[in-house]
Motif scaffolding. Structure first.
Motif, PDB file in Angstrom:
ATOM      1  N   GLY A  49     -11.739 -36.646 -10.949  1.00  0.00           N
ATOM      2  CA  GLY A  49     -12.463 -37.247 -12.146  1.00  0.00           C
ATOM      3  C   GLY A  49     -13.778 -37.582 -12.182  1.00  0.00           C
ATOM      4  N   ILE A  50     -14.244 -37.503 -10.887  1.00  0.00           N
ATOM      5  CA  ILE A  50     -15.538 -37.960 -10.902  1.00  0.00           C
ATOM      6  C   ILE A  50     -16.363 -37.153  -9.921  1.00  0.00           C
ATOM      7  CG2 ILE A  50     -16.847 -39.839  -9.336  1.00  0.00           C
ATOM      8  CD1 ILE A  50     -15.127 -40.917 -11.333  1.00  0.00           C
ATOM      9  N   SER A  51     -17.674 -36.768 -10.369  1.00  0.00           N
ATOM     10  CA  SER A  51     -18.463 -35.756  -9.772  1.00  0.00           C
ATOM     11  C   SER A  51     -18.969 -36.328  -8.288  1.00  0.00           C
ATOM     12  CB  SER A  51     -19.751 -35.617 -10.657  1.00  0.00           C
ATOM     13  OG  SER A  51     -20.660 -34.907  -9.980  1.00  0.00           O
ATOM     14  N   ARG A  52     -18.859 -35.636  -7.220  1.00  0.00           N
ATOM     15  CA  ARG A  52     -19.268 -35.845  -6.050  1.00  0.00           C
ATOM     16  C   ARG A  52     -20.718 -36.020  -6.026  1.00  0.00           C
ATOM     17  NH1 ARG A  52     -15.902 -35.091  -1.251  1.00  0.00           N
ATOM     18  NH2 ARG A  52     -13.686 -34.823  -2.156  1.00  0.00           N
ATOM     19  N   GLN A  53     -21.252 -35.231  -6.745  1.00  0.00           N
ATOM     20  CA  GLN A  53     -22.873 -35.215  -6.739  1.00  0.00           C
ATOM     21  C   GLN A  53     -23.566 -36.125  -7.661  1.00  0.00           C
ATOM     22  OE1 GLN A  53     -22.778 -31.459  -8.189  1.00  0.00           O
ATOM     23  NE2 GLN A  53     -23.061 -30.272  -6.340  1.00  0.00           N
ATOM     24  N   THR A  54     -23.026 -36.703  -8.617  1.00  0.00           N
ATOM     25  CA  THR A  54     -23.733 -37.687  -9.413  1.00  0.00           C
ATOM     26  C   THR A  54     -22.814 -38.851  -9.669  1.00  0.00           C
ATOM     27  OG1 THR A  54     -22.402 -37.115 -11.435  1.00  0.00           O
ATOM     28  CG2 THR A  54     -24.635 -35.910 -10.811  1.00  0.00           C
TER      29      THR A  54
END
Length: 79
Positions: A49-54
């Motif tokens: 549920g977490i973007s690795r990029q942002t």
């Protein structure tokens, strides 16, 4: 003299719909990604549920959630 072995503690799966689905299905993250037609990294991102990029929260696409539900209920992929 005794040696103590360091063992990695298994990480608890995040409490997301995909993590719960994967646990019910008894799948590894890699097998879950394959079942949904996603890359391993993409699946990990959806499940966490977490973007690795942002670093910001993300929701998995509805198509992935629908595919997971279909697989759980034994529906084959559409060919």
């Amino acid at each position: 003299m005794s040696t103590v072995e360091a063992t990695a503690m298994p990480q608890a799966a995040p409490d997301t719909a995909l993590a719960q689905w994967r646990a019910r299905m008894g799948l590894s993250q890699r097998a879950a990604a394959d079942a949904l037609g996603a890359s391993f990294r993409t699946y990990q991102q959806w499940e966490s549920g977490i973007s690795r990029q942002t670093g910001k929260p993300i929701d998995p696409p509805l198509t992935a959630l629908l595919a997971a539900a279909a697989r759980e209920h034994g529906l084959p992929p559409i060919s």
